[in-house]
Design an enzyme around this catalytic site. Structure first.
Site, mmCIF file in Angstrom:
data_model
loop_
_atom_site.group_PDB
_atom_site.id
_atom_site.type_symbol
_atom_site.label_atom_id
_atom_site.label_comp_id
_atom_site.label_asym_id
_atom_site.label_seq_id
_atom_site.Cartn_x
_atom_site.Cartn_y
_atom_site.Cartn_z
ATOM 1 N N ASP A 298 -12.180 -10.355 6.462
ATOM 2 C CA ASP A 298 -10.178 -10.494 6.326
ATOM 3 C C ASP A 298 -9.128 -10.522 7.274
ATOM 4 O O ASP A 298 -10.116 -9.161 8.643
ATOM 5 C CB ASP A 298 -9.887 -9.525 4.637
ATOM 6 C CG ASP A 298 -8.489 -9.390 4.322
ATOM 7 O OD1 ASP A 298 -7.439 -10.380 4.410
ATOM 8 O OD2 ASP A 298 -8.119 -8.435 4.687
ATOM 9 N N ASP B 173 -5.331 -8.853 7.048
ATOM 10 C CA ASP B 173 -4.517 -7.995 7.450
ATOM 11 C C ASP B 173 -5.119 -6.509 6.890
ATOM 12 O O ASP B 173 -5.776 -7.046 5.186
ATOM 13 C CB ASP B 173 -2.986 -8.325 6.809
ATOM 14 C CG ASP B 173 -2.075 -9.015 7.271
ATOM 15 O OD1 ASP B 173 -1.445 -8.750 7.905
ATOM 16 O OD2 ASP B 173 -2.511 -10.315 6.740
ATOM 17 N N ASP C 97 -10.027 -5.362 2.217
ATOM 18 C CA ASP C 97 -9.277 -4.087 1.378
ATOM 19 C C ASP C 97 -8.696 -4.335 0.595
ATOM 20 O O ASP C 97 -8.560 -3.252 -0.229
ATOM 21 C CB ASP C 97 -8.666 -3.364 3.077
ATOM 22 C CG ASP C 97 -7.326 -4.832 2.743
ATOM 23 O OD1 ASP C 97 -7.534 -5.787 2.987
ATOM 24 O OD2 ASP C 97 -6.034 -4.016 2.620
#
Length: 269
Positions: free
Chosen positions: A37, A39, A213
């Site tokens: 991922d 961000d 996240d």
């Protein structure tokens, strides 16, 4: 790599463990595939998507990992591919953007859609709501639209109600991430992107690792076991389908850098 079955997720254990163990050191080997991922995983989240700070070394680290893994690396992000390349520069790595709606294997500039385009009227409706409720930031993407409410938490209840109504009317998926509510087209999710990558020859027979996240990364975490891999949650502990955890973005960078150092030493560099 360790077997994900030796540490069950919170979802699998009910009340679950208070924490998850860290992942084993990343081993660059023929059976390793790495999905990242962006961000909150490779860069810290900023108040505005355009304000993220990309470490100067990050594009080089991504390119070096992709080369060491012989192409078995992909970025899987909620951002569009164009937005990622604006921040990172042109990278010859596999990328899935817009939560998987955009799919581009390494070695090509051709982007294949995994979903239909988002109807313009959805963006129009959410934009009107955002303007009427503090002028919240609206981020249109090819296969989704996100409304960032970080500076207007009082608008969340109304935003969710409006988004849920649109999702029902237009047959969309609603994703509630970190200070953002997003509507996405069916088929535009990170689990579908991982599955599509794993069906390609360069990823066949590998054990996939995915680092993410946000709750939007749970689609990827959930498909990993049937794909023979496991997920690594980045950030504070929460209910998750991941089986390992790294505490923050800095820890991700350290984990990746250690893998490159070990690989370089084994190659005699």
């Amino acid at each position: 790599m360790t077997d994900p079955s030796d540490s069950l997720s919170l979802a699998e254990q009910g009340s679950g463990p208070t924490d998850l163990p860290p992942p084993s050191p990343l081993r660059i080997a023929s059976q390793t595939a790495l999905f990242l991922d962006f961000d909150g995983t490779l860069v810290e989240i900023a108040d505005h998507p355009d304000e993220v700070i990309v470490p100067e070394t990050l594009p080089g680290v991504i390119a070096a990992l992709a080369e060491a893994l012989e192409g078995r690396l992909a970025l899987v992000s909620g951002r569009s591919i164009a937005a990622l390349e604006t921040l990172l520069g042109p990278l010859d790595v596999a990328i899935a953007g817009s939560h998987g709606g955009e799919f581009r294997p390494a070695g090509t500039h051709t982007v294949a859609p995994l979903a239909a385009s988002l109807p313009d009227r959805v963006v129009t409706h959410l934009s009107e709501f955002a303007r009427a409720n503090g002028n919240m930031l609206v981020e249109p993407k090819p296969y989704s639209v996100a409304v960032h409410y970080r500076h207007h938490p009082e608008a969340l209840e109304g935003l969710l109600a409006r988004a849920e109504a649109l999702a029902h009317e237009e047959d969309l998926k609603l994703k509630h991430g970190k200070q953002v509510v997003e509507l996405v087209m069916p088929g535009s999710d990170k689990g579908s992107a991982l599955t599509a990558f794993m069906e390609r020859p360069e990823f066949a027979g590998t054990q996939p690792l995915f680092l993410g996240d946000d709750v939007t990364d749970e689609d990827a975490f959930r498909v990993l076991e049937e794909l023979g891999g496991h997920g690594v949650l980045v950030g504070p502990m929460r209910a998750t389908a991941a089986h390992r955890r790294l505490p923050d973005v800095a820890a991700v960078h350290d984990w990746l850098a250690a893998a490159l150092r070990t690989h370089d030493q084994s190659e005699g560099i």
